[in-house]
Design an enzyme around this catalytic site. Structure first.
Site, PDB file in Angstrom:
ATOM      1  N   GLU A  14      -0.700   4.326 -23.287  1.00  0.00           N
ATOM      2  CA  GLU A  14      -1.449   3.609 -24.316  1.00  0.00           C
ATOM      3  C   GLU A  14      -0.821   2.230 -24.545  1.00  0.00           C
ATOM      4  O   GLU A  14       0.399   2.153 -24.707  1.00  0.00           O
ATOM      5  CB  GLU A  14      -1.452   4.365 -25.652  1.00  0.00           C
ATOM      6  CG  GLU A  14      -2.344   3.689 -26.679  1.00  0.00           C
ATOM      7  CD  GLU A  14      -2.349   4.359 -28.049  1.00  0.00           C
ATOM      8  OE1 GLU A  14      -1.469   5.191 -28.324  1.00  0.00           O
ATOM      9  OE2 GLU A  14      -3.231   4.025 -28.839  1.00  0.00           O
TER      10      GLU A  14
ATOM     11  N   GLY B 217       7.576   4.697 -30.923  1.00  0.00           N
ATOM     12  CA  GLY B 217       8.274   5.771 -31.620  1.00  0.00           C
ATOM     13  C   GLY B 217       7.877   7.121 -31.064  1.00  0.00           C
ATOM     14  O   GLY B 217       8.716   7.970 -30.781  1.00  0.00           O
TER      15      GLY B 217
ATOM     16  N   MET C  19       4.252   9.242 -28.933  1.00  0.00           N
ATOM     17  CA  MET C  19       2.940   9.080 -28.311  1.00  0.00           C
ATOM     18  C   MET C  19       2.244  10.429 -28.195  1.00  0.00           C
ATOM     19  O   MET C  19       2.830  11.404 -27.746  1.00  0.00           O
ATOM     20  CB  MET C  19       3.128   8.417 -26.934  1.00  0.00           C
ATOM     21  CG  MET C  19       1.856   8.239 -26.153  1.00  0.00           C
ATOM     22  SD  MET C  19       0.654   7.160 -26.989  1.00  0.00           S
ATOM     23  CE  MET C  19      -0.882   7.823 -26.351  1.00  0.00           C
TER      24      MET C  19
ATOM     25  N   ASN D 264       0.076  11.932 -26.293  1.00  0.00           N
ATOM     26  CA  ASN D 264      -0.559  12.414 -25.062  1.00  0.00           C
ATOM     27  C   ASN D 264      -1.011  13.860 -25.237  1.00  0.00           C
ATOM     28  O   ASN D 264      -0.282  14.684 -25.782  1.00  0.00           O
ATOM     29  CB  ASN D 264       0.433  12.363 -23.905  1.00  0.00           C
ATOM     30  CG  ASN D 264       1.220  11.077 -23.870  1.00  0.00           C
ATOM     31  OD1 ASN D 264       0.664  10.022 -23.751  1.00  0.00           O
ATOM     32  ND2 ASN D 264       2.533  11.185 -24.030  1.00  0.00           N
TER      33      ASN D 264
ATOM     34  N   HIS E 191       1.974  13.619 -37.541  1.00  0.00           N
ATOM     35  CA  HIS E 191       1.051  12.541 -37.165  1.00  0.00           C
ATOM     36  C   HIS E 191       0.590  12.703 -35.717  1.00  0.00           C
ATOM     37  O   HIS E 191      -0.612  12.676 -35.435  1.00  0.00           O
ATOM     38  CB  HIS E 191       1.740  11.188 -37.346  1.00  0.00           C
ATOM     39  CG  HIS E 191       0.921  10.024 -36.926  1.00  0.00           C
ATOM     40  ND1 HIS E 191       0.106   9.340 -37.790  1.00  0.00           N
ATOM     41  CD2 HIS E 191       0.756   9.425 -35.713  1.00  0.00           C
ATOM     42  CE1 HIS E 191      -0.512   8.373 -37.148  1.00  0.00           C
ATOM     43  NE2 HIS E 191      -0.133   8.402 -35.877  1.00  0.00           N
ATOM     44  N   GLU E 192       1.542  12.897 -34.813  1.00  0.00           N
ATOM     45  CA  GLU E 192       1.158  13.012 -33.394  1.00  0.00           C
ATOM     46  C   GLU E 192       0.336  14.279 -33.171  1.00  0.00           C
ATOM     47  O   GLU E 192      -0.592  14.292 -32.380  1.00  0.00           O
ATOM     48  CB  GLU E 192       2.400  12.996 -32.489  1.00  0.00           C
ATOM     49  CG  GLU E 192       3.326  11.793 -32.675  1.00  0.00           C
ATOM     50  CD  GLU E 192       2.620  10.445 -32.615  1.00  0.00           C
ATOM     51  OE1 GLU E 192       1.593  10.328 -31.931  1.00  0.00           O
ATOM     52  OE2 GLU E 192       3.096   9.496 -33.283  1.00  0.00           O
TER      53      GLU E 192
ATOM     54  N   GLU F 175      -6.126   5.613 -35.717  1.00  0.00           N
ATOM     55  CA  GLU F 175      -4.834   5.415 -36.379  1.00  0.00           C
ATOM     56  C   GLU F 175      -4.958   5.409 -37.904  1.00  0.00           C
ATOM     57  O   GLU F 175      -4.161   6.050 -38.595  1.00  0.00           O
ATOM     58  CB  GLU F 175      -4.151   4.140 -35.873  1.00  0.00           C
ATOM     59  CG  GLU F 175      -3.766   4.191 -34.403  1.00  0.00           C
ATOM     60  CD  GLU F 175      -2.805   5.314 -34.061  1.00  0.00           C
ATOM     61  OE1 GLU F 175      -2.248   5.957 -34.971  1.00  0.00           O
ATOM     62  OE2 GLU F 175      -2.632   5.587 -32.841  1.00  0.00           O
TER      63      GLU F 175
HETATM   64 ZN   LIG Z   1      -0.898   7.305 -34.266  1.00  0.00          ZN
END
Ligand SMILES: [Zn+2]
Length: 553
Positions: A187, A326, A328, A330, A362-363, A385
């Site tokens: 990304e 920080g 990702m 995936n 969050h991820e 986001e």
């Molecule tokens: Zn995010």
């Protein structure tokens, strides 16, 4: 994606630090649908310590009503020309139309071969074939930005083999080395450094991945989805992965190296068993247990609050010391900067634990807000986001006491997004243009975007908001959509209620297009005789000259 330099769970990546590239301005309104889609992507990685060979087999088919035909019409209608394109003319056309959004746009004229452009950067092409027949050089053109295929059929299988050198990749995008391990970051546009592809979020494909490497150097080989099989023949390890869910290539991931793994099992609300796995450098296993506990908590919360369940057999988190961002998201294989996943119980503070929990959550929440329902183009970054920051904030507020949440997130009276919003870099949450998609990863897109979603919840109330969000995921599952799709779905039942006839949705949507922060002044006047207290509210801008005066305030 989450930035490592922020205490907040999300923020900008390289925002506004990059030099403006020489390419032309990207404009949201110029979006065109891809002319081809890739229903199936098969990748074979042959890894050694020095180089990686990537063989990509792509099934490509032309979209009906693709822009090829509309572009052809516009040229032939206006100019009435029939001509042949030389490679240089084709290149200049591609440079003018394919910088970002087009990706696959193919100029086409009556009687002239069509072409198809695939992104690709710093790739050494070794082999190329179509429908298993090697392609002669006159049938394609290689440019600095990618591969132009001349005269493609409406449906065909493209096979390319490229050579990569992860240790020489200092961009930390695509496939690069971290210590003795290899890992990816795609990304927003890193996949084009791995193979030739339509590197844009609205091209969604199912991925099959086979990885082969010497086991002594790379005993762990991971990719997205479910592991199909793993075998070791004379020291050569081969692992096959399949991700059955459609995803854009920016969510692709591969990790190869030596890791220890902490495991935990989780049973979803529909009684499916999921394996949670944290991969860390040898010797750091104990530090990963809090992250796995946080993951379990986030999974349970998303089921309870929004009815959203995890979908694969395994959920993997990899901690690495060399990661540009920080963390990702995936699909099924999150990659984290170690700082945001490992906690030493002897030294970690409450704040450390809080940030690990919120970033892991969050991820994970991206599995739905971003992965299952993704964004049409990078102008819509706040679709995933802003919404996901809102979801992780809600999770933290539900999990921690409000007092503790407030004390851990309080910085000063101006949150970072507000500072940016009042300065020279102020920009809308839903930008209309930009020079590079990297510049969209800002606190405004993330945090102000989350605040707009919070306003929606305040207007609708929690029950109606929850229902609206469930409807959004149901309606757009497996699709690449826009901020308008999200907002319209959330407000759908609200605006149909006659009681809310005064609510103006178009007015509300201005929050997405107008940058700057409103200043509200409240004056009070007390009339002693009448015993009447009068409030006067005055709205004004924060003196940012770029703010359009004909908007919200
Ligand atoms: Zn995010």
């Amino acid at each position: 994606m989450t930035d490592s330099n922020q205490n907040s769970s999300c923020s900008q990546k390289n925002s506004l630090k990059e030099e403006i590239p020489s390419q032309k301005l990207l404009e949201r309104h110029l979006y065109e649908k891809p002319s081809f889609r890739i229903p199936k992507t098969s990748l074979f990685f042959k890894i050694t310590t020095e180089k990686v060979l990537v063989t990509a087999t792509l099934e490509l088919c032309q979209e009906e009503n693709s822009p090829i035909n509309s572009l052809a019409d516009s040229f032939t209608n206006s100019n009435s020309i029939t001509c042949s394109l030389t490679p240089s003319l084709t290149d200049s056309l591609m440079n003018s139309v394919s910088a970002e959004s087009p990706g696959s746009l193919s100029p086409s004229f009556t009687g002239v071969p069509k072409s198809l452009f695939l992104h690709g950067k710093n790739l050494s092409l070794l082999e190329i074939s179509i429908n298993e027949k090697p392609l002669s050089p006159q049938n394609y053109t290689l440019t600095e930005e990618g591969l132009l295929l001349h005269n493609p059929q409406s449906s065909f299988t493209l096979c390319t083999t490229v050579e990569l050198h992860p240790k020489e990749n200092t961009h930390l995008e695509g496939l690069y080395s971290s210590g003795r391990a290899f890992l990816t970051q795609c990304e927003p546009q890193g996949f084009r450094r791995i193979t030739f592809y339509l590197d844009r979020p609205d091209v969604m494909s199912s991925f099959f991945v086979e990885i082969q490497a010497p086991e002594k150097d790379f005993p762990v080989l991971l990719s997205n989805g479910n592991c199909l099989e793993s075998e070791n023949k004379e020291g050569l390890l081969t692992v096959k992965w399949e991700d059955p869910f459609l995803k854009p290539c920016y969510l692709f991931a591969l990790v190869a190296g030596s890791f220890e793994c902490l495991k935990k099992s989780y049973v979803t609300q529909s009684q499916r068993s999921v394996q949670l796995e944290a991969y860390v450098r040898p010797g750091q296993l104990l530090k990963a247990s809090f992250a796995l506990d946080s993951l379990e908590k986030a999974m349970r919360w998303d089921e309870t609050r929004f009815g959203l369940e995890y979908d694969l057999h395994t959920y993997m988190i990899v901690a690495t010391d060399d990661f540009n961002s920080g963390a990702m998201e995936n699909k099924g294989l999150n990659v984290f900067n170690s700082l945001l996943v490992l906690a030493n119980p002897q030294t970690a503070t409450d704040e450390n634990y809080f940030h690990i929990e919120s970033v892991v959550a969050h991820e994970y929440f991206h599995n739905w807000s971003g992965n299952r329902v993704t964004l049409r183009d990078w102008f819509n970054l706040s679709l995933k986001e802003g919404l996901t920051v809102f979801r992780d904030q809600e999770f933290s507020m539900d999990t921690f006491s409000l007092l503790l949440y407030g004390s851990l997130t309080y910085k000063d009276s101006n949150p970072p997004s507000s500072l940016e919003d009042q300065g020279p870099n102020a920009h809308p949450v839903y930008p209309e243009s930009g020079y590079s998609v990297d510049n969209f990863f800002t606190t405004t897109i993330y945090e102000k975007g989350a605040e707009i979603i919070r306003m929606v919840q305040t207007i609708l109330g929690r029950p109606l908001f929850n229902e609206g969000l469930k409807m959004y995921f149901q309606k757009f599952d497996g699709q690449a959509v826009t901020i308008e799709d999200l907002i319209h779905t959330l407000f759908d039942s609200y605006v149909q209620n006659p009681q809310h006839h005064v609510f103006n949705l178009e007015q509300f949507k201005l929050w997405y297009s107008q940058y700057g922060t409103p200043q509200v002044t409240i004056e009070t006047h007390y009339d002693k005789d009448k015993k009447l207290l009068k409030f006067v509210f005055t709205k004004s801008t924060n003196r940012n000259p770029r703010i359009n005066q004909n908007s919200l305030w």
